[in-house]
Scaffold this motif. Structure first.
Motif, PDB file in Angstrom:
ATOM      1  N   LYS A   1       0.866  -1.184   0.000  1.00 54.77           N
ATOM      2  CA  LYS A   1       0.000   0.000   0.000  1.00 54.77           C
ATOM      3  C   LYS A   1       0.895   1.225   0.000  1.00 54.77           C
ATOM      4  CE  LYS A   1      -3.453   2.515   2.728  1.00 54.77           C
ATOM      5  NZ  LYS A   1      -4.191   2.590   4.016  1.00 54.77           N
ATOM      6  N   GLY A   2       0.482   2.268  -0.739  1.00 54.18           N
ATOM      7  CA  GLY A   2       1.214   3.525  -0.704  1.00 54.18           C
ATOM      8  C   GLY A   2       2.244   3.695  -1.791  1.00 54.18           C
ATOM      9  N   PHE A   3       2.003   3.079  -2.955  1.00 53.84           N
ATOM     10  CA  PHE A   3       2.976   3.181  -4.052  1.00 53.84           C
ATOM     11  C   PHE A   3       3.223   4.637  -4.458  1.00 53.84           C
ATOM     12  CE2 PHE A   3       1.476  -1.185  -4.508  1.00 53.84           C
ATOM     13  CZ  PHE A   3       2.671  -1.858  -4.672  1.00 53.84           C
ATOM     14  N   THR A   4       2.198   5.477  -4.322  1.00 57.49           N
ATOM     15  CA  THR A   4       2.347   6.874  -4.741  1.00 57.49           C
ATOM     16  C   THR A   4       3.152   7.695  -3.748  1.00 57.49           C
ATOM     17  OG1 THR A   4       0.253   7.497  -3.672  1.00 57.49           O
ATOM     18  CG2 THR A   4       0.156   6.802  -5.985  1.00 57.49           C
ATOM     19  N   ARG A   5       3.472   7.103  -2.593  1.00 49.50           N
ATOM     20  CA  ARG A   5       4.209   7.837  -1.563  1.00 49.50           C
ATOM     21  C   ARG A   5       5.582   7.210  -1.290  1.00 49.50           C
ATOM     22  NH1 ARG A   5       0.428  10.084   3.155  1.00 49.50           N
ATOM     23  NH2 ARG A   5       1.923  11.771   2.854  1.00 49.50           N
ATOM     24  N   LEU A   6       6.091   6.482  -2.260  1.00 51.13           N
ATOM     25  CA  LEU A   6       7.370   5.802  -2.079  1.00 51.13           C
ATOM     26  C   LEU A   6       8.518   6.762  -1.815  1.00 51.13           C
ATOM     27  CD1 LEU A   6       7.293   2.894  -4.683  1.00 51.13           C
ATOM     28  CD2 LEU A   6       6.802   2.847  -2.237  1.00 51.13           C
ATOM     29  N   LYS A   7       8.390   7.998  -2.274  1.00 51.15           N
ATOM     30  CA  LYS A   7       9.449   8.972  -2.041  1.00 51.15           C
ATOM     31  C   LYS A   7       9.690   9.183  -0.547  1.00 51.15           C
ATOM     32  CE  LYS A   7      10.978  13.552  -3.563  1.00 51.15           C
ATOM     33  NZ  LYS A   7      10.612  14.769  -4.347  1.00 51.15           N
ATOM     34  N   LEU A   8       8.628   9.025   0.256  1.00 50.20           N
ATOM     35  CA  LEU A   8       8.783   9.158   1.708  1.00 50.20           C
ATOM     36  C   LEU A   8       9.681   8.050   2.264  1.00 50.20           C
ATOM     37  CD1 LEU A   8       5.118  10.076   2.697  1.00 50.20           C
ATOM     38  CD2 LEU A   8       7.124  11.554   2.917  1.00 50.20           C
ATOM     39  N   LEU A   9       9.639   6.884   1.642  1.00 45.11           N
ATOM     40  CA  LEU A   9      10.530   5.803   2.068  1.00 45.11           C
ATOM     41  C   LEU A   9      11.974   6.114   1.722  1.00 45.11           C
ATOM     42  CD1 LEU A   9       8.681   2.466   1.164  1.00 45.11           C
ATOM     43  CD2 LEU A   9       9.192   3.329   3.446  1.00 45.11           C
ATOM     44  N   THR A  10      12.191   6.515   0.467  1.00 47.83           N
ATOM     45  CA  THR A  10      13.569   6.688  -0.012  1.00 47.83           C
ATOM     46  C   THR A  10      14.206   7.984   0.470  1.00 47.83           C
ATOM     47  OG1 THR A  10      12.765   7.668  -2.072  1.00 47.83           O
ATOM     48  CG2 THR A  10      13.120   5.291  -2.043  1.00 47.83           C
ATOM     49  N   LYS A  11      13.410   9.039   0.633  1.00 49.51           N
ATOM     50  CA  LYS A  11      13.960  10.351   0.964  1.00 49.51           C
ATOM     51  C   LYS A  11      13.839  10.723   2.443  1.00 49.51           C
ATOM     52  CE  LYS A  11      15.003  11.245  -3.339  1.00 49.51           C
ATOM     53  NZ  LYS A  11      16.424  11.276  -3.782  1.00 49.51           N
ATOM     54  N   THR A  12      13.006   9.998   3.169  1.00 46.84           N
ATOM     55  CA  THR A  12      12.824  10.325   4.593  1.00 46.84           C
ATOM     56  C   THR A  12      13.140   9.132   5.491  1.00 46.84           C
ATOM     57  OG1 THR A  12      11.103  11.953   4.049  1.00 46.84           O
ATOM     58  CG2 THR A  12      11.215  11.197   6.329  1.00 46.84           C
ATOM     59  N   PHE A  13      12.436   8.007   5.283  1.00 42.94           N
ATOM     60  CA  PHE A  13      12.608   6.872   6.183  1.00 42.94           C
ATOM     61  C   PHE A  13      14.016   6.279   6.115  1.00 42.94           C
ATOM     62  CE2 PHE A  13      12.271   2.207   6.889  1.00 42.94           C
ATOM     63  CZ  PHE A  13      12.018   2.245   8.254  1.00 42.94           C
ATOM     64  N   VAL A  14      14.513   6.021   4.913  1.00 45.09           N
ATOM     65  CA  VAL A  14      15.853   5.430   4.781  1.00 45.09           C
ATOM     66  C   VAL A  14      16.929   6.346   5.365  1.00 45.09           C
ATOM     67  CG1 VAL A  14      17.610   4.656   3.148  1.00 45.09           C
ATOM     68  CG2 VAL A  14      15.234   3.930   2.854  1.00 45.09           C
ATOM     69  N   PRO A  15      16.923   7.664   5.068  1.00 46.73           N
ATOM     70  CA  PRO A  15      17.915   8.536   5.712  1.00 46.73           C
ATOM     71  C   PRO A  15      17.804   8.542   7.237  1.00 46.73           C
ATOM     72  CG  PRO A  15      16.994   9.633   3.803  1.00 46.73           C
ATOM     73  CD  PRO A  15      16.180   8.389   4.009  1.00 46.73           C
ATOM     74  N   LEU A  16      16.574   8.431   7.773  1.00 39.35           N
ATOM     75  CA  LEU A  16      16.418   8.359   9.228  1.00 39.35           C
ATOM     76  C   LEU A  16      17.090   7.112   9.792  1.00 39.35           C
ATOM     77  CD1 LEU A  16      12.693   9.415   9.853  1.00 39.35           C
ATOM     78  CD2 LEU A  16      14.727  10.649  10.612  1.00 39.35           C
ATOM     79  N   THR A  17      16.887   5.985   9.132  1.00 36.02           N
ATOM     80  CA  THR A  17      17.508   4.750   9.620  1.00 36.02           C
ATOM     81  C   THR A  17      19.027   4.804   9.472  1.00 36.02           C
ATOM     82  OG1 THR A  17      17.169   3.627   7.490  1.00 36.02           O
ATOM     83  CG2 THR A  17      15.445   3.373   9.163  1.00 36.02           C
ATOM     84  N   ASP A  18      19.505   5.512   8.464  1.00 36.52           N
ATOM     85  CA  ASP A  18      20.962   5.671   8.314  1.00 36.52           C
ATOM     86  C   ASP A  18      21.540   6.466   9.487  1.00 36.52           C
ATOM     87  OD1 ASP A  18      20.955   4.271   5.943  1.00 36.52           O
ATOM     88  OD2 ASP A  18      20.971   6.049   4.655  1.00 36.52           O
ATOM     89  N   ILE A  19      20.844   7.514   9.893  1.00 31.03           N
ATOM     90  CA  ILE A  19      21.292   8.302  11.048  1.00 31.03           C
ATOM     91  C   ILE A  19      21.264   7.441  12.307  1.00 31.03           C
ATOM     92  CG2 ILE A  19      20.804  10.299  12.519  1.00 31.03           C
ATOM     93  CD1 ILE A  19      19.502  11.610  10.032  1.00 31.03           C
ATOM     94  N   LEU A  20      20.186   6.686  12.475  1.00 33.47           N
ATOM     95  CA  LEU A  20      20.063   5.816  13.644  1.00 33.47           C
ATOM     96  C   LEU A  20      21.200   4.800  13.690  1.00 33.47           C
ATOM     97  CD1 LEU A  20      18.380   4.927  16.103  1.00 33.47           C
ATOM     98  CD2 LEU A  20      17.107   3.413  14.562  1.00 33.47           C
ATOM     99  N   THR A  21      21.527   4.220  12.543  1.00 33.59           N
ATOM    100  CA  THR A  21      22.626   3.251  12.488  1.00 33.59           C
ATOM    101  C   THR A  21      23.937   3.881  12.919  1.00 33.59           C
ATOM    102  OG1 THR A  21      21.553   2.009  10.718  1.00 33.59           O
ATOM    103  CG2 THR A  21      23.928   1.705  10.969  1.00 33.59           C
TER     104      THR A  21
END
Length: 256
Positions: free
Chosen positions: A99-119
């Motif tokens: 669900k949410g194919f139209t909002r994938l940019k939030l995964l690549t541009k927000t969620f993934v960078p957040l997890t990178d900072i957390l790591t």
């Protein structure tokens, strides 16, 4: 049996969702770069793991909250097994949203960078840890991750459940002196972590400083030795603390 080196993929999935990804709650409060990534954004990501946990990260008003269940999320990531979910956390698998194919940019541009900072905080380099501000934030995030992992191991790991079966109802306060605190609530031998200090704990375990806590988390010090010299203070119902400490010994197997 989905065991791997004395741990289980299923328990690891619970730890990864509630402990590791759950630490994004504190990351978005402590780190300026993380705050900038979510500023002005409102969205939710649900994680649905077959045979494992189901929860959602909700971002709104510059804050992150982890809630049980994935219904109504803007983006939903479904995983066929705990192993598949753990693979996403390890960076060896890429999930496909259901669900949410139209909002994938939030995964690549927000969620993934957040997890990178957390790591960067949870897998900190020696160079980063020389900065006292970074050291404190890193240790705080590690503390909350471990506090959450305690409950997941007590609820889902075979050896952890055995220890939990001896813990009476009540609340244990875990804290670092002058720093973060959490409550481990026990009811019917089921553990639940709340990331704030309890008002009336039945028992308390307090680490004397950020440095002492860090050394214990990294296995550089022995907890019993620290208790003996007063660097870790324990008080209250010792039956709770003894069995919680046994579960704590399991944390290193999962988060090493």
């Amino acid at each position: 049996m989905d065991q791997l080196h004395g741990t289980t993929h299923r328990t690891m999935a619970y730890i990864n969702l509630y402990g590791v990804l759950g630490a994004l709650e504190e990351l978005c409060r402590l780190d300026g770069e993380a705050q900038a990534l979510i500023a002005g954004k409102a969205f939710s990501i649900g994680f649905q793991v077959a045979g494992g946990p189901c929860a959602a990260l909700c971002f709104d008003q510059g804050a992150c909250t982890l809630t049980d269940g994935a219904a109504g999320c803007d983006i939903r990531l479904a995983f066929a097994s705990p192993e598949k979910f753990n693979g996403m956390i390890d960076g060896t698998a890429t999930p496909i949203p259901t669900k949410g194919f139209t909002r994938l940019k939030l995964l690549t541009k927000t969620f993934v960078p957040l997890t990178d900072i957390l790591t960067r905080y949870l897998r900190a380099s020696e160079a980063d840890l020389r900065d006292p501000v970074f050291f404190e934030k890193s240790t705080t995030l590690m503390f909350y991750t471990i506090a959450a992992a305690l409950s997941q191991i007590g609820n889902h790991d075979k050896i952890g459940r055995a220890s939990a079966s001896y813990i009476p109802d009540g609340t244990v306060c875990l804290r670092i002196q002058g720093g973060p605190a959490a409550a481990i609530g026990v009811r019917g031998h089921i553990l639940r972590t709340v990331k704030r200090p309890p008002e009336h704990p039945a028992a308390t375990m307090e680490f004397g400083s950020m440095a002492i806590a860090r050394d214990l988390f990294e296995g550089k010090r022995n907890s019993l030795a620290c208790i003996g010299v007063g660097e870790v203070r324990v008080e209250g119902m010792m039956l709770m603390l003894d069995n919680l400490n046994r579960i704590l010994d399991r944390v290193g197997l999962y988060l090493a």
